[in-house]
Design a protein around this motif. Structure first.
Motif, PDB file in Angstrom:
ATOM      1  N   GLN A 248      18.245 -10.850  10.252  1.00  0.00           N
ATOM      2  CA  GLN A 248      18.706 -11.386  11.534  1.00  0.00           C
ATOM      3  C   GLN A 248      19.227 -12.809  11.435  1.00  0.00           C
ATOM      4  O   GLN A 248      20.158 -13.185  12.149  1.00  0.00           O
ATOM      5  N   TYR A 249      18.632 -13.605  10.610  1.00  0.00           N
ATOM      6  CA  TYR A 249      19.037 -15.009  10.569  1.00  0.00           C
ATOM      7  C   TYR A 249      20.490 -15.202  10.120  1.00  0.00           C
ATOM      8  O   TYR A 249      21.221 -15.989  10.739  1.00  0.00           O
ATOM      9  N   LYS A 255      27.028 -16.272  13.925  1.00  0.00           N
ATOM     10  CA  LYS A 255      27.395 -16.329  15.360  1.00  0.00           C
ATOM     11  C   LYS A 255      27.540 -17.773  15.800  1.00  0.00           C
ATOM     12  O   LYS A 255      28.449 -18.122  16.559  1.00  0.00           O
ATOM     13  N   HIS A 256      26.631 -18.582  15.336  1.00  0.00           N
ATOM     14  CA  HIS A 256      26.665 -20.002  15.704  1.00  0.00           C
ATOM     15  C   HIS A 256      27.926 -20.659  15.162  1.00  0.00           C
ATOM     16  O   HIS A 256      28.609 -21.409  15.862  1.00  0.00           O
ATOM     17  N   ILE A 257      28.246 -20.338  13.909  1.00  0.00           N
ATOM     18  CA  ILE A 257      29.449 -20.911  13.300  1.00  0.00           C
ATOM     19  C   ILE A 257      30.694 -20.444  14.068  1.00  0.00           C
ATOM     20  O   ILE A 257      31.602 -21.238  14.374  1.00  0.00           O
ATOM     21  N   ALA A 258      30.683 -19.168  14.395  1.00  0.00           N
ATOM     22  CA  ALA A 258      31.841 -18.623  15.130  1.00  0.00           C
ATOM     23  C   ALA A 258      31.967 -19.276  16.495  1.00  0.00           C
ATOM     24  O   ALA A 258      33.079 -19.589  16.962  1.00  0.00           O
ATOM     25  N   ALA A 259      30.830 -19.492  17.129  1.00  0.00           N
ATOM     26  CA  ALA A 259      30.875 -20.124  18.461  1.00  0.00           C
ATOM     27  C   ALA A 259      31.400 -21.548  18.359  1.00  0.00           C
ATOM     28  O   ALA A 259      32.164 -22.007  19.223  1.00  0.00           O
TER      29      ALA A 259
ATOM     30  N   MET B  38      16.494 -24.347  15.309  1.00  0.00           N
ATOM     31  CA  MET B  38      17.017 -23.942  16.617  1.00  0.00           C
ATOM     32  C   MET B  38      17.408 -22.473  16.623  1.00  0.00           C
ATOM     33  O   MET B  38      17.362 -21.820  17.653  1.00  0.00           O
ATOM     34  N   LEU B  39      17.774 -21.965  15.464  1.00  0.00           N
ATOM     35  CA  LEU B  39      18.179 -20.565  15.427  1.00  0.00           C
ATOM     36  C   LEU B  39      16.982 -19.628  15.230  1.00  0.00           C
ATOM     37  O   LEU B  39      17.147 -18.411  15.227  1.00  0.00           O
ATOM     38  N   GLU B  44      11.485 -15.257  16.706  1.00  0.00           N
ATOM     39  CA  GLU B  44      10.425 -15.356  15.708  1.00  0.00           C
ATOM     40  C   GLU B  44       9.072 -15.641  16.328  1.00  0.00           C
ATOM     41  O   GLU B  44       8.042 -15.222  15.826  1.00  0.00           O
ATOM     42  N   ARG B  45       9.093 -16.379  17.429  1.00  0.00           N
ATOM     43  CA  ARG B  45       7.798 -16.637  18.078  1.00  0.00           C
ATOM     44  C   ARG B  45       7.152 -15.337  18.487  1.00  0.00           C
ATOM     45  O   ARG B  45       5.961 -15.124  18.347  1.00  0.00           O
TER      46      ARG B  45
END
Lengths: 295, 670
Positions: A248-249, A255-259, B38-39, B44-45
């Motif tokens: 998932q990470y 996604k963050h980079i794309a945003a 932040m990601l 995860e919590r």
């Protein structure tokens, strides 16, 4: 120049940032000259007197033969512009999964950009920031500016948290006219918040390039067991499972980079994602392309 | 709830281990820096909470396993509610458990233990209890390391759990007589609880001996707790006897129906035969093993019947039989060529006894060899000098047996050697010889003899018997002819006339043969029967012919410590089986069997028990203003079985959850 020679690991072995920057720039430019796709504009603009430090390859020897004086050919694109480098010196930039941290890479990149800009007689300035502005040098093309900038960049160490606001405020105060802004950071922030923060600069007519530097371990994490990750800036810790980090990470960070890229495009800025293990010539070429378009 | 073995609760200290490991794990996961979390924040919590919950559950199961293990071994029991009548409660309880052989019958002792535990659990904080074991001895059982009355229920329970029935016989009169002494200095009311199977065979002849008597002003109550109410069938091997050319084993049934069963005979650990006998209802039968030859010396015989009855301890009987083949019997004589030796030899041959007379001269006889012989003959005690007399006294003190005659050489002596009594010879009476006038026909030496009336005596040494002497034969005018005297651990049979035909014609009479045969058997302690002792009896070590030595019990253990080997006088024969008595010069086997009365599993009748209980209560003197408290037994629930079941389930659950947790930590997809 062979990209291998511009590898960060190899460059890290060089003794000074100035040498590194020169090596990077010269290497990149050689590549650029040989490439039909990249490079300076070849359209002649004017002659100017040779000054120490100019590239001797651009001496017009015909003129020298005729006049006995050295003149440098200047081409279109070699306009007098200025470049502000915003260098993120927060603690997160100190992350490293190998022999070189992101911040060292950023230092080399910033130095290379400064060197390139100075070589092209662009005024270059620097703002180093974390949650506050740590260092501010207004853009200048004077002879002593480049060594001073390189020295300042070299002396920085990553610490504290990240806040773009004060740096951008400072930039607005320094750069009243249109110019180029290169922001070098890992951009762990809300893209929309970043968009809002830099929008005034866009309105100001500044040309923005966002150089996002990420470590390979951030892009492609490899975690074999449950691990307690500690935020390098806030100190918060979260325990994660291997399957989350592997499945998932990477999705999340992409996604963050794309945003971020989308947000940059939205404000007319360029976004360059840099893997800190890759050679520096690519980001430099990206800059030059960006500069070329602006010219 | 109470605990039978509370020491195992110390195992709960093991709970600290998983707690510490859990804390260690939680505090020391692998740590890594990350530029920004932040990601990681949201998802995860949630996963972490799930993981932590799963790990907590795993830890809970591990804690439960340790706790259940400790609890199971500590044996918790739960007493169901019962009823009790309020009133003055005795301060001291004497809990007397019957530990005689009959309590080994199936279920008897377990029921007695439960009854005892019920009484202990019903104690309140002001009461104390003393646990007593009643078998062939009445003994206080230590609880919590002390022989004093205890308030510690757990210690008392543990002491009850460790008790086991023995092989002795209980007589109820012994118990009731001991109660007052067991109560010690207690001033308050004392109640003795006798828990037994109340065999009819354990009741004394006098009813009054069943009622305890208390000294002083205290109240001594007796409460009876019967563990059985009806007779239980039981068979026992009753006897092993040597017959002509064989061995007879008698088997008896008590409260039994008719039944056929096998009886096996072993001699010296080798099975020599198996017979099937039909035992009638409540009757006996004999299994005859023909053509059995015994080995020379002492033989170990054991007869076992193959029957599954209530009491197994009496299904085997032990016996020691001796095949005496030409056992040498020293004849100490002043004249080894005299007639006494020939007459005695001829008598043994005629009687079919395997004794060999060995004449030895009195003078110069090596008295150190006396101890090698179970018995000796002296044909004229008057010929013994001082040294010989001293040696003989020592031999007798050590358990030896002597048949001595007083012959012509005693004439002129004023005192009897070995006795010191004044003696005098009766003048010769040739015209009217003396006849035997009185005899102890029940004595083993004389039991099967006939014809004493024909014996005539011309002379005899007249002596005055000592107070402890037993006159077995006497003349018409009361002169002792045959006297038995105990000297130390030994026996002296004294014939006050000669053994040749000079002073009497006994050697020429038919009665001489049977007399000599039975005399030899008696002094040699040889019986045609199994010659067994009863469990719980004491054996005098001096009977072996010498002081000191070692005794080895049926289990092969030495019974005497180093300090006792030289000075112990008796040993208690507590187990059934063969005992070896070893002295410097000889070894001897003893066969020990349970008392036959313990095999009768018929209890006292309900009416008798009621009478006994009433008599005991009536005899108890009430304390002014107090009322009798009736204690009601409450059933006990043992919880350890349920705890073990829960333990098994916890182990299964922990294993399953542990596997799942391991997969999560190793990175498998969840």
């Amino acid at each position: 120049m062979n990209a291998k020679l511009l590898s960060p690991q190899l460059l890290a072995g060089l003794s000074s940032l100035e040498l590194i920057a020169r090596t990077v720039v010269e290497g990149a430019l050689v590549g650029l000259h040989r490439s039909p796709f990249f490079g300076f504009s070849q359209e002649f603009a004017e002659y100017r007197a040779y000054t120490e430090g100019d590239d001797t390859r651009f001496i017009d020897w015909n003129v020298y033969a005729r006049t006995g004086r050295t003149f440098i050919k200047r081409f279109l694109g070699e306009t007098n512009s200025h470049l502000m480098i915003l260098l993120d010196a927060s603690a997160s930039m100190g992350f490293s999964s190998g022999s070189m941290s992101k911040f060292r890479y950023a230092q080399m990149l910033a130095a290379s950009l400064a060197w390139l800009a100075a070589r092209q007689h662009d005024a270059v300035g620097l703002i180093a920031f974390d949650e506050n502005v740590r260092l501010m040098r207004p853009p200048s093309s004077r002879r002593g500016q480049l060594p001073a900038l390189l020295h300042a960049i070299d002396a920085l160490t990553p610490a504290s948290r990240t806040q773009y606001g004060p740096a951008l405020e400072g930039l607005r105060a320094l750069q009243s006219r249109r110019g180029m802004v290169a922001v070098i950071s890992d951009f762990y922030c809300d893209p929309q918040q970043m968009l809002e923060a830099v929008r005034p600069l866009a309105f100001q007519g500044q040309d923005l390039a966002l150089f996002q530097i990420l470590d390979p371990a951030e892009l492609r994490p490899s975690v074999k067991q449950a691990t307690l990750f500690e935020d390098m800036e806030s100190g918060a810790s979260i325990e994660v499972t291997p399957d989350f980090m592997q499945d998932q990470y990477p999705e999340r960070i992409q996604k963050h980079i794309a945003a971020l890229a989308e947000a940059a495009r939205g404000m007319g800025a360029d976004h360059v994602l840099i893997d800190s293990s890759e050679p520096l010539d690519r980001p430099l070429r990206q800059y030059l392309m960006f500069r070329g378009h602006r010219a | 709830m109470s605990w039978l073995a509370p020491l195992f609760l110390l195992g709960l200290a093991g709970l600290a281990l998983p707690l510490w490991l859990h804390r260690l794990q939680m505090k020391n996961p692998k740590r890594e820096p990350l530029p920004s979390t932040m990601l990681l924040a949201t998802t995860e919590r949630r996963l972490l909470v799930q993981k932590r919950l799963r790990y907590l559950l795993l830890m809970a199961f591990r804690l439960a396993i340790i706790a259940l293990l400790a609890f199971s071994f500590a044996q918790p029991v739960w007493r169901l509610p019962g009823t009790a009548v309020a009133g003055a409660r005795p301060q001291l309880l004497l809990i007397v458990l019957d530990t005689s052989l009959s309590m080994q019958a199936a279920g008897h002792f377990e029921a007695a233990q439960r009854a005892a535990i019920g009484l202990i659990d019903d104690m309140d904080g002001s009461q104390r209890a003393l646990l007593v074991s009643a078998g062939d001895t009445i003994a206080v059982i230590a609880a919590g390391g002390s022989n004093q009355p205890s308030r510690d229920a757990n210690a008392l329970w543990a002491a009850v759990r460790q008790l086991h029935p023995g092989e002795g016989r209980l007589d109820f009169s012994t118990v009731t007589a001991s109660l007052d002494a067991l109560a010690g200095d207690e001033r308050g009311p004392v109640t003795a609880h006798l828990i037994s199977d109340f065999q009819q065979s354990a009741a004394p002849l006098k009813f009054g001996e069943l009622v305890p008597r208390a000294n002083g002003a205290r109240t001594l109550n007796l409460e009876l707790h019967a563990v059985i109410t009806t007779a239980e069938p039981n068979w026992r091997v009753e006897s092993i006897a040597e017959t002509d050319g064989g061995i007879d084993v008698a088997v008896r049934g008590l409260h039994t129906a008719a039944r056929r069963m096998d009886v096996a005979l072993k001699i010296n650990d080798s099975e020599r035969g198996r017979q099937s006998v039909q035992v009638p209802a409540e009757g006996s039968a004999v299994a005859h093993f023909a053509a059995i030859r015994l080995s020379s010396g002492e033989n170990r015989l054991s007869a076992t019947m193959a029957v599954d009855d209530a009491l197994a301890a009496d299904n085997t009987r032990y016996a020691v039989l001796q095949d005496v083949r030409a056992e040498a019997v020293p004849l100490l004589s002043a004249d080894t060529q005299g007639l006494a030796a020939r007459y005695l030899d001829a008598a043994f041959i005629a009687a079919g006894r395997h004794y060999q007379i060995e004449p030895h001269a009195l003078q110069g006889f090596d008295t150190r060899t006396l101890e090698r012989n179970r018995w000796i003959i002296i044909d004229d005690l008057g010929a013994a000098d001082t040294a010989m007399v001293q040696a003989l006294r020592q031999y007798l003190n050590g358990g030896g047996a002597v048949f001595a005659a007083l012959g012509p050489r005693v004439e002129g002596q004023k005192t009897l050697p070995l006795g010191g009594e004044t003696i005098s010879a009766v003048p010769t009476r040739t015209d009217e010889p003396m006849l035997v006038g009185a005899l102890q026909s029940a004595h083993p030496v004389l039991a099967r003899t006939q014809g004493w009336g024909a014996v005539s005596l011309a002379r005899l040494a007249v002596l005055t018997p000592a107070a402890d002497d037993r006159v077995l034969l006497a003349t018409e005018n009361g002169q002792p002819l045959l006297v038995e005297r105990s000297i130390g651990a030994g026996r002296l049979l004294l014939w006050t006339s000669s053994l040749d035909n000079q002073w009497n014609d006994l050697p020429l009479q038919p009665v001489f043969v049977s007399f000599v045969a039975q005399l030899a058997d008696y002094l040699a302690q040889r019986s045609v029967n199994d010659n067994s002792y009863t469990t719980g009896s004491r054996y005098a070590l001096g009977n072996s012919g010498a002081g000191g030595g070692q005794v080895i019990d049926p289990a092969g253990h030495e019974m005497l410590g180093l300090a006792d080997t030289g000075r112990a006088l008796t040993v208690r024969l507590g187990q059934s089986g063969f005992y070896q008595v070893i002295t410097a010069n000889r070894e001897r086997l003893l066969a020990v069997n349970p008392d036959a009365r313990e095999s009768d599993l018929g209890p006292l009748s309900a009416q008798f028990m009621q009478q006994w209980q009433s008599a005991a209560r009536s005899a108890a003197q009430p304390v002014a203003g107090a009322t009798e408290a009736h204690l009601v037994q409450r059933p006990i629930v043992e919880l350890w079985r349920w705890l073990l079941l829960a333990l098994g389930l916890a182990v299964v659950a922990e294993s399953a959850l542990g596997m799942l947790h391991l997969r999560t930590r190793s990175g498998a997809s969840s």
